[in-house]
Design a protein around this motif. Structure first.
Motif, PDB file in Angstrom:
ATOM      1  N   ASN A   1      -0.227  -5.809   3.068  1.00 39.18           N
ATOM      2  CA  ASN A   1       0.174  -5.393   1.728  1.00 39.18           C
ATOM      3  C   ASN A   1       1.640  -5.720   1.468  1.00 39.18           C
ATOM      4  N   GLU A   2       2.477  -5.614   2.487  1.00 37.45           N
ATOM      5  CA  GLU A   2       3.877  -5.988   2.310  1.00 37.45           C
ATOM      6  C   GLU A   2       4.003  -7.468   1.954  1.00 37.45           C
ATOM      7  N   LEU A   3       3.105  -8.291   2.491  1.00 40.22           N
ATOM      8  CA  LEU A   3       3.079  -9.709   2.141  1.00 40.22           C
ATOM      9  C   LEU A   3       2.772  -9.889   0.659  1.00 40.22           C
ATOM     10  N   TYR A   4       1.816  -9.131   0.131  1.00 36.74           N
ATOM     11  CA  TYR A   4       1.530  -9.179  -1.304  1.00 36.74           C
ATOM     12  C   TYR A   4       2.758  -8.763  -2.110  1.00 36.74           C
ATOM     13  N   TRP A   5       3.362  -7.648  -1.716  1.00 34.31           N
ATOM     14  CA  TRP A   5       4.467  -7.099  -2.488  1.00 34.31           C
ATOM     15  C   TRP A   5       5.693  -8.020  -2.477  1.00 34.31           C
ATOM     16  N   ALA A   6       5.789  -8.862  -1.456  1.00 31.82           N
ATOM     17  CA  ALA A   6       6.873  -9.835  -1.383  1.00 31.82           C
ATOM     18  C   ALA A   6       6.513 -11.137  -2.107  1.00 31.82           C
ATOM     19  N   ASN A   7       5.296 -11.203  -2.687  1.00 33.59           N
ATOM     20  CA  ASN A   7       4.804 -12.389  -3.384  1.00 33.59           C
ATOM     21  C   ASN A   7       4.857 -13.612  -2.474  1.00 33.59           C
ATOM     22  N   ALA A   8       4.480 -13.403  -1.197  1.00 36.70           N
ATOM     23  CA  ALA A   8       4.396 -14.507  -0.247  1.00 36.70           C
ATOM     24  C   ALA A   8       3.097 -15.271  -0.493  1.00 36.70           C
ATOM     25  N   HIS A   9       2.544 -15.913   0.522  1.00 37.98           N
ATOM     26  CA  HIS A   9       1.345 -16.728   0.350  1.00 37.98           C
ATOM     27  C   HIS A   9       0.134 -16.045   0.975  1.00 37.98           C
ATOM     28  N   TRP A  10      -0.993 -16.181   0.319  1.00 42.11           N
ATOM     29  CA  TRP A  10      -2.249 -15.728   0.906  1.00 42.11           C
ATOM     30  C   TRP A  10      -3.390 -16.526   0.307  1.00 42.11           C
TER      31      TRP A  10
ATOM     32  N   ALA B   1       9.702 -16.795 -15.426  1.00 41.63           N
ATOM     33  CA  ALA B   1       9.688 -15.452 -16.017  1.00 41.63           C
ATOM     34  C   ALA B   1       8.635 -14.574 -15.354  1.00 41.63           C
ATOM     35  N   ASP B   2       7.470 -15.161 -15.025  1.00 40.97           N
ATOM     36  CA  ASP B   2       6.429 -14.408 -14.329  1.00 40.97           C
ATOM     37  C   ASP B   2       6.927 -13.929 -12.963  1.00 40.97           C
ATOM     38  N   VAL B   3       7.564 -14.835 -12.232  1.00 40.89           N
ATOM     39  CA  VAL B   3       8.053 -14.504 -10.897  1.00 40.89           C
ATOM     40  C   VAL B   3       9.106 -13.406 -10.973  1.00 40.89           C
ATOM     41  N   ALA B   4      10.015 -13.527 -11.964  1.00 38.40           N
ATOM     42  CA  ALA B   4      11.069 -12.517 -12.110  1.00 38.40           C
ATOM     43  C   ALA B   4      10.473 -11.149 -12.411  1.00 38.40           C
ATOM     44  N   LEU B   5       9.480 -11.115 -13.305  1.00 39.59           N
ATOM     45  CA  LEU B   5       8.842  -9.849 -13.660  1.00 39.59           C
ATOM     46  C   LEU B   5       8.139  -9.244 -12.457  1.00 39.59           C
ATOM     47  N   GLU B   6       7.395 -10.056 -11.706  1.00 37.77           N
ATOM     48  CA  GLU B   6       6.659  -9.524 -10.561  1.00 37.77           C
ATOM     49  C   GLU B   6       7.599  -9.092  -9.447  1.00 37.77           C
ATOM     50  N   THR B   7       8.728  -9.772  -9.306  1.00 38.54           N
ATOM     51  CA  THR B   7       9.709  -9.363  -8.302  1.00 38.54           C
ATOM     52  C   THR B   7      10.182  -7.942  -8.573  1.00 38.54           C
ATOM     53  N   VAL B   8      10.450  -7.635  -9.838  1.00 37.17           N
ATOM     54  CA  VAL B   8      10.887  -6.291 -10.207  1.00 37.17           C
ATOM     55  C   VAL B   8       9.727  -5.307 -10.090  1.00 37.17           C
ATOM     56  N   MET B   9       8.587  -5.676 -10.614  1.00 37.44           N
ATOM     57  CA  MET B   9       7.434  -4.774 -10.651  1.00 37.44           C
ATOM     58  C   MET B   9       7.001  -4.361  -9.246  1.00 37.44           C
ATOM     59  N   LEU B  10       6.995  -5.318  -8.317  1.00 36.04           N
ATOM     60  CA  LEU B  10       6.556  -5.021  -6.962  1.00 36.04           C
ATOM     61  C   LEU B  10       7.693  -4.447  -6.119  1.00 36.04           C
ATOM     62  N   GLY B  11       8.881  -5.026  -6.240  1.00 33.68           N
ATOM     63  CA  GLY B  11      10.000  -4.590  -5.413  1.00 33.68           C
ATOM     64  C   GLY B  11      10.444  -3.175  -5.694  1.00 33.68           C
ATOM     65  N   LEU B  12      10.365  -2.763  -6.943  1.00 39.56           N
ATOM     66  CA  LEU B  12      10.841  -1.427  -7.291  1.00 39.56           C
ATOM     67  C   LEU B  12       9.960  -0.344  -6.690  1.00 39.56           C
ATOM     68  N   ARG B  13       8.698  -0.660  -6.400  1.00 41.67           N
ATOM     69  CA  ARG B  13       7.791   0.334  -5.835  1.00 41.67           C
ATOM     70  C   ARG B  13       8.038   0.577  -4.349  1.00 41.67           C
ATOM     71  N   LEU B  14       8.884  -0.234  -3.730  1.00 46.04           N
ATOM     72  CA  LEU B  14       9.099  -0.152  -2.294  1.00 46.04           C
ATOM     73  C   LEU B  14      10.283   0.735  -1.944  1.00 46.04           C
ATOM     74  N   ARG B  15      10.180   1.408  -0.808  1.00 47.45           N
ATOM     75  CA  ARG B  15      11.262   2.279  -0.345  1.00 47.45           C
ATOM     76  C   ARG B  15      12.542   1.487  -0.112  1.00 47.45           C
ATOM     77  N   ASP B  16      12.412   0.230   0.288  1.00 52.80           N
ATOM     78  CA  ASP B  16      13.593  -0.601   0.516  1.00 52.80           C
ATOM     79  C   ASP B  16      14.267  -0.993  -0.792  1.00 52.80           C
ATOM     80  N   GLY B  17      13.556  -0.874  -1.879  1.00 52.17           N
ATOM     81  CA  GLY B  17      14.151  -1.085  -3.185  1.00 52.17           C
ATOM     82  C   GLY B  17      14.284  -2.543  -3.581  1.00 52.17           C
ATOM     83  N   LEU B  18      15.100  -2.754  -4.601  1.00 55.26           N
ATOM     84  CA  LEU B  18      15.214  -4.039  -5.277  1.00 55.26           C
ATOM     85  C   LEU B  18      16.685  -4.389  -5.452  1.00 55.26           C
ATOM     86  N   PRO B  19      17.117  -5.603  -5.106  1.00 55.73           N
ATOM     87  CA  PRO B  19      18.512  -5.985  -5.380  1.00 55.73           C
ATOM     88  C   PRO B  19      18.792  -5.955  -6.881  1.00 55.73           C
TER      89      PRO B  19
END
Length: 410
Positions: free
Chosen positions: A288-297, A342-360
């Motif tokens: 799931n962390e791989l998904y949240w990082a928008n890596a490859h699957w 724009a899609d990547v930027a939105l998903e970076t925020v949407m997924l990263g903000l949900r994580l305890r490590d947070g978002l730059p």
């Protein structure tokens, strides 16, 4: 008729030609974390709240029944290796989901994993997860899965209250999930997760506390807890529409979440994603962390989604159509899209903000950073991490995470 996709090019007769993955996507394959998702679409019965791509009948046409499914999934796995080659990514995680994957014989699930190991390089510390319903596993099947390389299991407990299980159309008895967790540990699984659903009609505070205590009495190192969502087209939605059951109450859902967080953290399970708690970093679900990082699957199976290098595609949904395409040498994808910046930027925020490590904070626009500063003042983001350049949800912010994402990205 075969849909033409960016990953397929113009020649359906050669669906696995590596040149069909475009140069921009192919250049990102080496060095990017890569996972496999294997979707098993079969269920013994359909839960009233579920809108996943699942089927209750064994016989859905040639190639679509349980007995033939492992071979069909392996056919797509072989296609994936040809498309992604010749410089294949190393598999870091495998997740077998559903449906109920463990309705298949354990040997079939191991056979799919074995073929993945033959086709791809695999990390020494690969995480291999299967989902399971508590009633669909036995000590013998769990032992086979563990011996075959599965390291993690996620059991669908949902509740320990009999009447809540009945509302959700779950078949297992209240104590079976904890028993299955103990059996998984005895079989040698490194990590065991129990899934919970809160806010079901008729669930009381005492029922929810009973479920949380039942989880803590089981040998788990990971817990997932999700608010009940009434999805359109489900049996539950029809019952709510007829007035047979009430719609889940937002205030009750918030109370249940806070109760879960308090109890789980008190037992040493810390949240690392809004709906997930783990005993330590090793117990986190790396897939799931791989998904949240928008890596490859690559998603194997009917309706499964894949993402490689900004290309996202999804397979045809019906198992018979999926099997027919693969038998004919065609790619099973139904459609695809290329993610825009724009899609990547939105998903970076949407997924990263949900994580305890947070978002730059650098991932936000100037306006977004200004709103993030305001969210700190309102108690939605932690002040310390914000001062260090990261947006990290405060406890109250987790309850309002979806709205905060919209606020920071508008």
């Amino acid at each position: 008729m075969t849909t033409t996709l960016p990953i397929l090019g113009q020649t359906p007769a050669l669906p696995a030609d590596p040149s069909m993955l475009d140069d921009a996507a192919r250049a990102t394959v080496p060095g990017t974390p890569f996972g496999l998702y294997v979707h098993v679409p079969f269920c013994a019965t359909r839960c009233g709240y579920c809108d996943f791509n699942t089927y209750t009948s064994d016989e859905l046409g040639p190639g679509a029944n349980r007995s033939e499914y492992a071979g069909t999934a392996i056919a797509e796995l072989e296609l994936a290796a040809r498309v992604l080659g010749p410089e294949l990514p190393t598999i870091s995680t495998v997740f077998v989901g559903g449906g109920t994957p463990t309705l298949l014989p354990a040997d079939d699930l191991v056979a799919v994993l074995d073929r993945a190991r033959q086709l791809f390089p695999v990390a020494d510390d690969v995480e291999v997860t299967t989902e399971a319903n508590p009633e669909s596993v036995t000590p013998a099947s769990l032992a086979t899965l563990r011996a075959g390389g599965f390291t993690r299991i996620s059991l669908g407990m949902q509740s320990a209250a009999p009447h809540v299980l009945a509302v959700l159309d779950r078949r297992h008895t209240p104590g079976r999930a904890a028993e299955a967790a103990r059996e998984a540990r005895a079989a040698g699984f490194d990590h065991v997760n129990l899934d919970l659903i809160y806010g079901a009609p008729g669930e009381s505070d005492a029922d929810w506390d009973l479920s949380l205590q039942a989880v803590l009495d089981a040998p788990v190192d990971h817990v997932s807890a999700y608010a009940l969502i009434v999805e359109q087209g489900t049996k539950l939605a029809r019952r709510v529409a007829r007035g047979e059951l009430p719609m889940p109450d937002d205030d009750v859902l918030a109370d249940r979440y806070e109760q879960a967080d308090r109890v789980l953290r008190g037992a040493g399970l810390e949240w690392y994603e809004v709906s997930n708690w783990a005993a330590d970093r090793a117990a986190r679900c790396r897939h799931n962390e791989l998904y949240w990082a928008n890596a490859h699957w690559w998603g194997i199976g009917p309706g499964a989604h894949s993402h490689v290098g900004g290309l996202r595609w999804w397979n045809v949904k019906h198992p018979a159509a999926y099997a027919t395409r693969l038998a004919a040498g065609e790619h099973p994808a139904a459609d695809s899209e290329r993610l825009t910046p724009a899609d990547v930027a939105l998903e970076t925020v949407m997924l990263g903000l949900r994580l305890r490590d947070g978002l730059p904070l650098t991932a936000l626009s100037d306006a977004g950073r200004a709103r993030a500063a305001g969210a700190v003042v309102r108690g939605l983001l932690e002040p310390g991490p914000h001062d260090e350049g990261r947006a990290v949800l405060a406890d109250r912010g987790r309850l309002l995470a979806d709205g905060l994402v919209r606020e920071l990205t508008d």
